[in-house]
Write a protein that holds these residues in place. Sequence first.
Motif, PDB file in Angstrom:
ATOM      1  N   MET A 215       0.578  -0.957  -0.479  1.00  0.00           N
ATOM      2  CA  MET A 215      -0.196  -0.112   0.012  1.00  0.00           C
ATOM      3  C   MET A 215       1.147   1.427   0.444  1.00  0.00           C
ATOM      4  SD  MET A 215      -3.136   1.040   0.281  1.00  0.00           S
ATOM      5  CE  MET A 215      -4.386  -0.276   1.321  1.00  0.00           C
ATOM      6  N   ARG A 216       0.929   2.257  -0.872  1.00  0.00           N
ATOM      7  CA  ARG A 216       1.414   3.617  -1.029  1.00  0.00           C
ATOM      8  C   ARG A 216       0.564   4.417  -1.427  1.00  0.00           C
ATOM      9  NH1 ARG A 216       4.873   0.648   0.949  1.00  0.00           N
ATOM     10  NH2 ARG A 216       6.963   0.195   0.039  1.00  0.00           N
ATOM     11  N   SER A 217       0.356   5.552  -0.992  1.00  0.00           N
ATOM     12  CA  SER A 217      -0.609   6.685  -0.933  1.00  0.00           C
ATOM     13  C   SER A 217      -1.903   6.334  -1.468  1.00  0.00           C
ATOM     14  CB  SER A 217       0.117   7.300  -2.000  1.00  0.00           C
ATOM     15  OG  SER A 217       1.499   7.719  -2.128  1.00  0.00           O
ATOM     16  N   ASP A 218      -2.347   5.239  -0.572  1.00  0.00           N
ATOM     17  CA  ASP A 218      -3.840   5.202  -0.473  1.00  0.00           C
ATOM     18  C   ASP A 218      -4.225   3.685  -1.696  1.00  0.00           C
ATOM     19  OD1 ASP A 218      -4.423   6.295   1.972  1.00  0.00           O
ATOM     20  OD2 ASP A 218      -5.251   8.237   0.943  1.00  0.00           O
ATOM     21  N   ARG A 219      -3.134   3.406  -2.530  1.00  0.00           N
ATOM     22  CA  ARG A 219      -3.356   2.782  -3.519  1.00  0.00           C
ATOM     23  C   ARG A 219      -2.541   1.183  -3.246  1.00  0.00           C
ATOM     24  NH1 ARG A 219      -0.287   2.362  -8.069  1.00  0.00           N
ATOM     25  NH2 ARG A 219       1.111   4.967  -7.312  1.00  0.00           N
ATOM     26  N   TYR A 220      -2.744   0.357  -3.904  1.00  0.00           N
ATOM     27  CA  TYR A 220      -2.718  -1.081  -3.407  1.00  0.00           C
ATOM     28  C   TYR A 220      -1.920  -1.166  -4.905  1.00  0.00           C
ATOM     29  CZ  TYR A 220      -1.610  -5.466  -1.039  1.00  0.00           C
ATOM     30  OH  TYR A 220      -1.161  -6.887  -0.361  1.00  0.00           O
ATOM     31  N   ALA A 221      -0.132  -1.831  -4.989  1.00  0.00           N
ATOM     32  CA  ALA A 221      -0.045  -1.474  -5.861  1.00  0.00           C
ATOM     33  C   ALA A 221       1.263  -2.884  -6.164  1.00  0.00           C
ATOM     34  CB  ALA A 221       0.675  -0.393  -6.450  1.00  0.00           C
ATOM     35  N   HIS A 222       1.992  -3.058  -7.384  1.00  0.00           N
ATOM     36  CA  HIS A 222       2.837  -4.003  -7.419  1.00  0.00           C
ATOM     37  C   HIS A 222       4.365  -3.375  -7.611  1.00  0.00           C
ATOM     38  CE1 HIS A 222       0.619  -7.777  -8.459  1.00  0.00           C
ATOM     39  NE2 HIS A 222       1.351  -8.154  -7.715  1.00  0.00           N
ATOM     40  N   PHE A 223       5.504  -3.461  -6.124  1.00  0.00           N
ATOM     41  CA  PHE A 223       6.840  -3.373  -6.610  1.00  0.00           C
ATOM     42  C   PHE A 223       8.095  -4.219  -6.691  1.00  0.00           C
ATOM     43  CE2 PHE A 223       4.075  -0.015  -4.313  1.00  0.00           C
ATOM     44  CZ  PHE A 223       4.478   1.148  -4.613  1.00  0.00           C
ATOM     45  N   ALA A 224       8.812  -3.519  -7.379  1.00  0.00           N
ATOM     46  CA  ALA A 224       9.937  -4.694  -7.232  1.00  0.00           C
ATOM     47  C   ALA A 224      10.730  -3.670  -5.931  1.00  0.00           C
ATOM     48  CB  ALA A 224      10.872  -4.711  -8.692  1.00  0.00           C
ATOM     49  N   THR A 225      11.663  -5.360  -5.248  1.00  0.00           N
ATOM     50  CA  THR A 225      12.803  -4.160  -4.066  1.00  0.00           C
ATOM     51  C   THR A 225      14.004  -4.996  -4.576  1.00  0.00           C
ATOM     52  OG1 THR A 225      11.491  -3.616  -3.248  1.00  0.00           O
ATOM     53  CG2 THR A 225      13.461  -3.309  -2.012  1.00  0.00           C
ATOM     54  N   LEU A 226      15.358  -4.346  -5.325  1.00  0.00           N
ATOM     55  CA  LEU A 226      16.514  -5.131  -5.531  1.00  0.00           C
ATOM     56  C   LEU A 226      17.253  -5.406  -3.831  1.00  0.00           C
ATOM     57  CD1 LEU A 226      17.974  -7.264  -7.662  1.00  0.00           C
ATOM     58  CD2 LEU A 226      19.581  -4.780  -7.440  1.00  0.00           C
ATOM     59  N   VAL A 227      17.713  -6.609  -3.511  1.00  0.00           N
ATOM     60  CA  VAL A 227      18.055  -6.447  -2.200  1.00  0.00           C
ATOM     61  C   VAL A 227      19.630  -7.331  -2.687  1.00  0.00           C
ATOM     62  CG1 VAL A 227      17.860  -7.726  -0.005  1.00  0.00           C
ATOM     63  CG2 VAL A 227      16.336  -6.341  -1.105  1.00  0.00           C
ATOM     64  N   ASP A 228      20.701  -6.557  -2.430  1.00  0.00           N
ATOM     65  CA  ASP A 228      22.246  -7.480  -3.271  1.00  0.00           C
ATOM     66  C   ASP A 228      22.794  -8.309  -1.520  1.00  0.00           C
ATOM     67  OD1 ASP A 228      23.526  -6.613   0.205  1.00  0.00           O
ATOM     68  OD2 ASP A 228      24.414  -4.651  -1.575  1.00  0.00           O
ATOM     69  N   ARG A 229      23.403  -9.320  -2.244  1.00  0.00           N
ATOM     70  CA  ARG A 229      23.790 -10.651  -1.265  1.00  0.00           C
ATOM     71  C   ARG A 229      24.262  -9.741   0.323  1.00  0.00           C
ATOM     72  NH1 ARG A 229      26.349 -14.153  -3.617  1.00  0.00           N
ATOM     73  NH2 ARG A 229      27.653 -14.439  -1.272  1.00  0.00           N
ATOM     74  N   ARG A 230      24.352  -8.369   0.673  1.00  0.00           N
ATOM     75  CA  ARG A 230      24.487  -8.223   2.181  1.00  0.00           C
ATOM     76  C   ARG A 230      23.598  -8.395   3.127  1.00  0.00           C
ATOM     77  NH1 ARG A 230      29.567  -4.721  -0.225  1.00  0.00           N
ATOM     78  NH2 ARG A 230      28.093  -4.496  -2.283  1.00  0.00           N
ATOM     79  N   GLY A 231      22.509  -7.557   2.203  1.00  0.00           N
ATOM     80  CA  GLY A 231      20.618  -7.839   2.363  1.00  0.00           C
ATOM     81  C   GLY A 231      20.641  -6.550   2.744  1.00  0.00           C
ATOM     82  N   ARG A 232      21.776  -5.583   1.816  1.00  0.00           N
ATOM     83  CA  ARG A 232      21.596  -4.105   1.710  1.00  0.00           C
ATOM     84  C   ARG A 232      20.027  -3.752   0.760  1.00  0.00           C
ATOM     85  NH1 ARG A 232      26.930  -1.665   1.555  1.00  0.00           N
ATOM     86  NH2 ARG A 232      26.542  -3.033  -0.162  1.00  0.00           N
ATOM     87  N   VAL A 233      18.980  -3.241   0.711  1.00  0.00           N
ATOM     88  CA  VAL A 233      18.389  -2.909  -0.132  1.00  0.00           C
ATOM     89  C   VAL A 233      19.138  -1.531  -0.692  1.00  0.00           C
ATOM     90  CG1 VAL A 233      16.282  -1.640  -1.204  1.00  0.00           C
ATOM     91  CG2 VAL A 233      15.977  -2.806   1.231  1.00  0.00           C
ATOM     92  N   ALA A 234      19.055  -2.816  -2.219  1.00  0.00           N
ATOM     93  CA  ALA A 234      19.719  -1.342  -4.000  1.00  0.00           C
ATOM     94  C   ALA A 234      19.087  -0.209  -3.665  1.00  0.00           C
ATOM     95  CB  ALA A 234      20.047  -2.181  -4.467  1.00  0.00           C
ATOM     96  N   TRP A 235      17.422  -0.844  -4.232  1.00  0.00           N
ATOM     97  CA  TRP A 235      16.693   0.158  -4.595  1.00  0.00           C
ATOM     98  C   TRP A 235      14.968  -0.076  -4.885  1.00  0.00           C
ATOM     99  CZ3 TRP A 235      13.928  -2.520  -8.268  1.00  0.00           C
ATOM    100  CH2 TRP A 235      14.974  -3.141 -10.021  1.00  0.00           C
ATOM    101  N   GLU A 236      13.957   0.150  -4.627  1.00  0.00           N
ATOM    102  CA  GLU A 236      12.996  -0.383  -5.119  1.00  0.00           C
ATOM    103  C   GLU A 236      12.177   0.639  -6.031  1.00  0.00           C
ATOM    104  OE1 GLU A 236       9.090  -1.037  -1.522  1.00  0.00           O
ATOM    105  OE2 GLU A 236       8.902   1.706  -2.578  1.00  0.00           O
ATOM    106  N   ARG A 237      11.279  -0.235  -7.079  1.00  0.00           N
ATOM    107  CA  ARG A 237      10.606   0.555  -7.792  1.00  0.00           C
ATOM    108  C   ARG A 237       8.752   0.177  -7.685  1.00  0.00           C
ATOM    109  NH1 ARG A 237      12.088   3.427 -12.603  1.00  0.00           N
ATOM    110  NH2 ARG A 237      10.190   3.995 -13.966  1.00  0.00           N
TER     111      ARG A 237
END
Length: 443
Positions: A215-237
């Motif tokens: 849920m983002r801004s009262d809208r339920y949508a699909h997101f993609a998040t890249l998590v690197d091998r060290r467990g860090r979030v590189a980006w969300e889109r």
Amino acid sequence: MRLDLEPGLCACAAALTLAAACHAPPPTTPLDRPPLDRPTVDEPARAHTLARPDPQLPGPPPVAPPPIDDPLTDHVCADDPRIACAVHRPEVSPHLLGLAVRGRTIAVAWVTSGNSWLQSRAVMGTGAAHIAWFDADLRPRGETRLDVAANALDIDLVATSDAWVVAVQTERGVELQRLADDATLAGPSTTLPAAATPGLATTPAGDVLVVHAAMRSDRYAHFATLVDRRGRVAWEREVFTEAVEPNFGGQVYTDGGGFLVGRREHAGVAVVRLETDGRLTARRDVATSTEYPALAWCGGEGRLVWTDFEALKIRTAAIDRRGDASGPEHVLGGTPEHFNHSPVLCDRAGAIVLLGGYTGSTGLSNRIDLARVDRERGALPGAIPVLAAGDHTAYDPRLARLDARRVAVAWISLNATQTQSQIALAVIETSPEARGPLRAEPR
């Protein structure tokens, strides 16, 4: 978290306004809404059209003990010499699955809540997450309960070159864990807050793409998040502006970098191209009135499988790196025999598709057939029946490549009254030259 392992083993959506029953219960705030009313099994075929009304949302049903005259069965696989079969029966009925293969080891992960088909589930919010390992002959190698921060509602699993990566949806979001072969943590865990229904794809470097609803801004949508091998979030889109049937989709890494992600929006199935730096570089709207996308990547091109709920057919086509068709479209089946989410794998120049049987109920199959598909000619004769005939049904079928000649299959096997479940496992010889028995005794 570590349990006994044999030596040698060193590893929905709130916007369901037009969709059917969901894989995990649809959230409101966003992760604690009561489960959907179960669709009727004799639902007419036209209920798959976009005119479906909003589902009713009753409270959790009462928990009743399973009837003693409706036991689970060990005979879950069809009698075919190309199939080795086993049953894994946890103490608590499994609801949803993840399946992955690394080397000659098969891993299956599950949660004990989240599937509204199971009448015997406890009141929502009591789910646990587990993972078990099997060798290529389906002999058990170990099992552990995962240590997650809250009640587990959904799960997915992938393998990298050096670890197992499991994503567990809890009431707090999606928790990503990397496990070594001895079931210990192989790195820090990562939590994606307020995320649901995870789907995973991994890069050769071991980074993991998590496709999820949120849920983002009262809208339920699909997101993609890249998590690197060290467990860090590189980006969300954000990849799709609407989340419809978020549990039925596909995501795959392509050669040369980048991902293809397929999901259903209200109008139908769409496929997007997502680069490893988070840029969206292409989108293809497949067709209106479509659902259940599944994806595989074959080295130079991919395979897309989806369903057409106007014609009530399962379709497939080869696709390029942008998700556009690069080969002829074929019909693989349709009602009254098949109509469900159908996982796909590459197979030489063709594909293998796990076809789910049609029941009129979303995601619930009365048969599973493994079909070989030629790129130019379509489905080849001689599909392998996987599910044994009987009153039991299958939910959440999963498909993974074991080696050049064999695939691993897993599904939730429900008894006739859908009050109990177990995990069915199969190793299937897919080569057309297959000879000799593979069947193992049920376990």
